[in-house]
Design an enzyme around this catalytic site. Structure first.
Site, PDB file in Angstrom:
ATOM      1  N   LYS A  67       0.873  -1.184   0.000  1.00 35.24           N
ATOM      2  CA  LYS A  67       0.000   0.000   0.000  1.00 35.24           C
ATOM      3  C   LYS A  67       0.900   1.221   0.000  1.00 35.24           C
ATOM      4  O   LYS A  67       1.760   1.359   0.874  1.00 35.24           O
ATOM      5  CB  LYS A  67      -0.925   0.040   1.217  1.00 35.24           C
ATOM      6  CG  LYS A  67      -1.748   1.354   1.226  1.00 35.24           C
ATOM      7  CD  LYS A  67      -2.873   1.342   2.219  1.00 35.24           C
ATOM      8  CE  LYS A  67      -2.433   1.823   3.568  1.00 35.24           C
ATOM      9  NZ  LYS A  67      -3.581   2.032   4.476  1.00 35.24           N
ATOM     10  N   ARG A 110     -10.403  -1.566   6.961  1.00 34.89           N
ATOM     11  CA  ARG A 110      -9.484  -2.555   7.554  1.00 34.89           C
ATOM     12  C   ARG A 110      -9.075  -2.144   8.969  1.00 34.89           C
ATOM     13  O   ARG A 110      -8.811  -2.982   9.835  1.00 34.89           O
ATOM     14  CB  ARG A 110      -8.303  -2.860   6.650  1.00 34.89           C
ATOM     15  CG  ARG A 110      -7.293  -1.744   6.362  1.00 34.89           C
ATOM     16  CD  ARG A 110      -6.329  -1.568   7.514  1.00 34.89           C
ATOM     17  NE  ARG A 110      -4.996  -1.200   7.122  1.00 34.89           N
ATOM     18  CZ  ARG A 110      -4.229  -0.366   7.810  1.00 34.89           C
ATOM     19  NH1 ARG A 110      -4.691   0.249   8.904  1.00 34.89           N
ATOM     20  NH2 ARG A 110      -3.010  -0.129   7.424  1.00 34.89           N
ATOM     21  N   GLN A 138     -12.128   8.433  10.985  1.00 34.85           N
ATOM     22  CA  GLN A 138     -12.133   6.986  11.247  1.00 34.85           C
ATOM     23  C   GLN A 138     -13.157   6.583  12.308  1.00 34.85           C
ATOM     24  O   GLN A 138     -13.589   5.424  12.340  1.00 34.85           O
ATOM     25  CB  GLN A 138     -10.758   6.527  11.755  1.00 34.85           C
ATOM     26  CG  GLN A 138      -9.606   6.808  10.821  1.00 34.85           C
ATOM     27  CD  GLN A 138      -9.474   5.748   9.744  1.00 34.85           C
ATOM     28  OE1 GLN A 138      -9.921   4.612   9.896  1.00 34.85           O
ATOM     29  NE2 GLN A 138      -8.866   6.122   8.638  1.00 34.85           N
ATOM     30  N   ASN A 159     -14.448  13.879  22.838  1.00 30.21           N
ATOM     31  CA  ASN A 159     -13.477  14.301  21.825  1.00 30.21           C
ATOM     32  C   ASN A 159     -12.843  15.606  22.242  1.00 30.21           C
ATOM     33  O   ASN A 159     -13.489  16.475  22.843  1.00 30.21           O
ATOM     34  CB  ASN A 159     -14.157  14.457  20.459  1.00 30.21           C
ATOM     35  CG  ASN A 159     -13.141  14.528  19.333  1.00 30.21           C
ATOM     36  OD1 ASN A 159     -12.203  13.722  19.301  1.00 30.21           O
ATOM     37  ND2 ASN A 159     -13.297  15.479  18.429  1.00 30.21           N
ATOM     38  N   MET A 218      -6.507   2.634  18.649  1.00 28.40           N
ATOM     39  CA  MET A 218      -6.321   2.533  17.196  1.00 28.40           C
ATOM     40  C   MET A 218      -5.638   3.754  16.573  1.00 28.40           C
ATOM     41  O   MET A 218      -5.239   3.714  15.416  1.00 28.40           O
ATOM     42  CB  MET A 218      -7.686   2.341  16.519  1.00 28.40           C
ATOM     43  CG  MET A 218      -8.477   1.161  17.037  1.00 28.40           C
ATOM     44  SD  MET A 218      -7.587  -0.403  16.964  1.00 28.40           S
ATOM     45  CE  MET A 218      -7.342  -0.592  15.206  1.00 28.40           C
TER      46      MET A 218
HETATM   47  P1  NAD Z   1      -9.042  12.902  11.775  1.00 29.90           P
HETATM   48  O1  NAD Z   1      -8.060  13.985  11.444  1.00 29.90           O
HETATM   49  O2  NAD Z   1     -10.283  12.800  10.983  1.00 29.90           O
HETATM   50  O3  NAD Z   1      -9.455  13.027  13.325  1.00 29.90           O
HETATM   51  C1  NAD Z   1      -8.479  13.288  14.306  1.00 29.90           C
HETATM   52  C2  NAD Z   1      -9.057  13.027  15.670  1.00 29.90           C
HETATM   53  O4  NAD Z   1      -8.038  13.288  16.653  1.00 29.90           O
HETATM   54  C3  NAD Z   1     -10.240  13.906  16.022  1.00 29.90           C
HETATM   55  O5  NAD Z   1     -11.104  13.201  16.878  1.00 29.90           O
HETATM   56  C4  NAD Z   1      -9.557  15.069  16.763  1.00 29.90           C
HETATM   57  O6  NAD Z   1     -10.439  15.773  17.611  1.00 29.90           O
HETATM   58  C5  NAD Z   1      -8.535  14.276  17.567  1.00 29.90           C
HETATM   59  N1  NAD Z   1      -7.421  15.127  18.020  1.00 29.90           N
HETATM   60  C6  NAD Z   1      -6.699  16.007  17.283  1.00 29.90           C
HETATM   61  N2  NAD Z   1      -5.776  16.609  18.067  1.00 29.90           N
HETATM   62  C7  NAD Z   1      -5.935  16.101  19.324  1.00 29.90           C
HETATM   63  C8  NAD Z   1      -5.281  16.318  20.570  1.00 29.90           C
HETATM   64  N3  NAD Z   1      -4.267  17.205  20.685  1.00 29.90           N
HETATM   65  N4  NAD Z   1      -5.701  15.607  21.645  1.00 29.90           N
HETATM   66  C9  NAD Z   1      -6.705  14.705  21.540  1.00 29.90           C
HETATM   67  N5  NAD Z   1      -7.352  14.462  20.390  1.00 29.90           N
HETATM   68  C10 NAD Z   1      -6.979  15.151  19.293  1.00 29.90           C
HETATM   69  O7  NAD Z   1      -8.189  11.562  11.735  1.00 29.90           O
HETATM   70  P2  NAD Z   1      -8.712  10.072  11.466  1.00 29.90           P
HETATM   71  O8  NAD Z   1      -8.612   9.800  10.017  1.00 29.90           O
HETATM   72  O9  NAD Z   1      -9.986   9.861  12.186  1.00 29.90           O
HETATM   73  O10 NAD Z   1      -7.537   9.235  12.163  1.00 29.90           O
HETATM   74  C11 NAD Z   1      -7.395   9.216  13.573  1.00 29.90           C
HETATM   75  C12 NAD Z   1      -6.070   8.604  13.933  1.00 29.90           C
HETATM   76  O11 NAD Z   1      -6.044   7.232  13.512  1.00 29.90           O
HETATM   77  C13 NAD Z   1      -4.858   9.260  13.258  1.00 29.90           C
HETATM   78  O12 NAD Z   1      -3.816   9.356  14.206  1.00 29.90           O
HETATM   79  C14 NAD Z   1      -4.506   8.286  12.149  1.00 29.90           C
HETATM   80  O13 NAD Z   1      -3.131   8.364  11.778  1.00 29.90           O
HETATM   81  C15 NAD Z   1      -4.819   6.977  12.850  1.00 29.90           C
HETATM   82  N6  NAD Z   1      -4.990   5.819  11.968  1.00 29.90           N
HETATM   83  C16 NAD Z   1      -4.584   4.613  12.443  1.00 29.90           C
HETATM   84  C17 NAD Z   1      -4.736   3.484  11.668  1.00 29.90           C
HETATM   85  C18 NAD Z   1      -4.317   2.146  12.197  1.00 29.90           C
HETATM   86  O14 NAD Z   1      -4.307   1.170  11.445  1.00 29.90           O
HETATM   87  N7  NAD Z   1      -4.016   2.023  13.463  1.00 29.90           N
HETATM   88  C19 NAD Z   1      -5.306   3.587  10.400  1.00 29.90           C
HETATM   89  C20 NAD Z   1      -5.746   4.810   9.940  1.00 29.90           C
HETATM   90  C21 NAD Z   1      -5.593   5.937  10.748  1.00 29.90           C
END
Ligand code: NAD
Length: 320
Positions: A67, A110, A138, A159, A218
């Site tokens: 990917k 996924r 997510q 949040n 996650m």
């Molecule tokens: P998004 O940008 O849509 O949402 C970000 C979230 O983090 C929001 O709820 C926001 O309020 C919160 N946030 C931002 N700054 C913050 C802080 N200082 N303190 C607490 N909360 C805070 O992002 P998303 O697409 O929903 O992704 C969320 C996370 O999941 C990201 O870190 C992304 O990299 C991660 N992710 C992990 C996987 C995995 O396989 N584990 C896969 C995809 C994404």
């Protein structure tokens, strides 16, 4: 022949159920040593842009691929999503390319499937209250996938940016579940907590979690991110998708750095699925899944998309 499955087709091709089955089988194959991830490449491109490659080989599933994806913060202003990814599959016997698949929705599916697999395997059967920490892109997928594996009666959500919570509440309503925005200390009422934020520091603390809870952490997939207090990992039985990622880029990086847990204390969830390790050991135990996101998950769901597209005669075949 190589099949191109564009992003726009994915929603009709891959369901949350498909993603769950594909990810569960992949985790088990990893535990049996039939599948492994190659080292992750991740580079800063400047201007907050990130790009990387997650890849692997699944001998059992006949999958080899990568990917390629990244984060481009300027995209929203151009009417595109900030996260952009594409999955490329190859024939593991010959190395010839077999498919190119849009990877944006697949990534959400996924990732949600991984936490749902952990909830299915590790949460108490009688879990009734789901706690959501995070309300971004997510979070909606996470909530829908969690609701498939337990009979939740209520969702509580916190949040950092409170104004994002009503959107998550609407997803709960879509599932017929009451939703309440709460302070972090009310997470003590939850039986399952999903954390899905990009936070650089712990939000959920030890005192916010009651005995017997399952946590699916996650959001932390990079060095420097953190969602929960390291003390919670010391208190919990810790599981992950891949131990090598968990201790370096996952939530466990902090508890490891503080000497609170060791890599040997972390159980791959695949070992539980394959019947090689115990999962939850008592109703009082806290279980914590550190979901870091591995390339094999991407290949598994892309493979599901390709099989569906082939069966329905969808996508574009090209000779290369
Ligand atoms: P998004 O940008 O849509 O949402 C970000 C979230 O983090 C929001 O709820 C926001 O309020 C919160 N946030 C931002 N700054 C913050 C802080 N200082 N303190 C607490 N909360 C805070 O992002 P998303 O697409 O929903 O992704 C969320 C996370 O999941 C990201 O870190 C992304 O990299 C991660 N992710 C992990 C996987 C995995 O396989 N584990 C896969 C995809 C994404």
């Amino acid at each position: 022949m190589m099949l191109i499955v564009p992003e726009a087709l994915i929603a009709d091709l891959v369901t949350a159920e498909d993603a769950f089955a594909a990810v569960e089988a992949t985790f088990a194959a990893m535990a049996r040593g039939e599948a492994y991830n190659f080292p992750v490449v991740r580079e800063a491109l400047g201007g907050d842009r990130q790009y990387g490659f997650k890849s692997g080989l699944d001998r059992a599933g006949g999958m080899l691929g990568v990917k390629a994806g990244g984060y481009f913060p300027g995209n929203l202003a151009r009417g595109m999503t900030n996260h952009q990814s594409t999955v490329y599959l190859f024939d593991p016997e010959t190395g010839r390319p077999t498919a190119m698949v849009g990877g944006n929705l697949l990534t959400a599916l996924r990732t949600a499937a991984a936490s749902a697999v952990s909830i299915d395997r590790l949460a108490r059967r009688d879990a009734r209250v789901l706690g959501m920490v995070g309300a971004g892109h997510q979070a909606a997928y996470q909530l829908r996938a969690a609701a498939r594996v337990r009979k939740f009666e209520k969702v509580i959500g916190w949040n950092y940016h409170a104004d994002m919570l009503p959107k998550l509440g609407a997803v709960a309503a879509e599932l017929g579940l009451p939703f309440e925005a709460v302070s972090l200390d009310r997470m003590i009422e939850a039986d399952v907590i999903v954390t899905i934020t990009s936070s650089p520091a712990a939000s959920l603390l030890d005192g916010h979690v009651s005995a017997g809870t399952h946590l699916a952490c996650m959001g932390t997939d990079t060095k420097g991110k953190q969602e929960v207090a390291p003390a919670l990992l010391a208190r919990a039985r810790v599981f992950t998708d891949e131990v090598a990622q968990s201790v370096t880029i996952g939530e466990a990086q902090h508890a490891i750095a503080e000497g609170l847990i060791r890599a040997e204390d972390i159980t791959p969830i695949g070992a539980v699925i394959a019947g090689m390790a115990e999962g939850r050991q008592s109703n009082d135990q806290i279980t914590l899944f550190d979901g870091t996101g591995v390339g094999l998950q991407d290949l598994a769901v892309a493979g599901a998309a390709v099989r569906r597209a082939e069966a329905r005669g969808l996508g574009v075949s090209v000779t290369i």
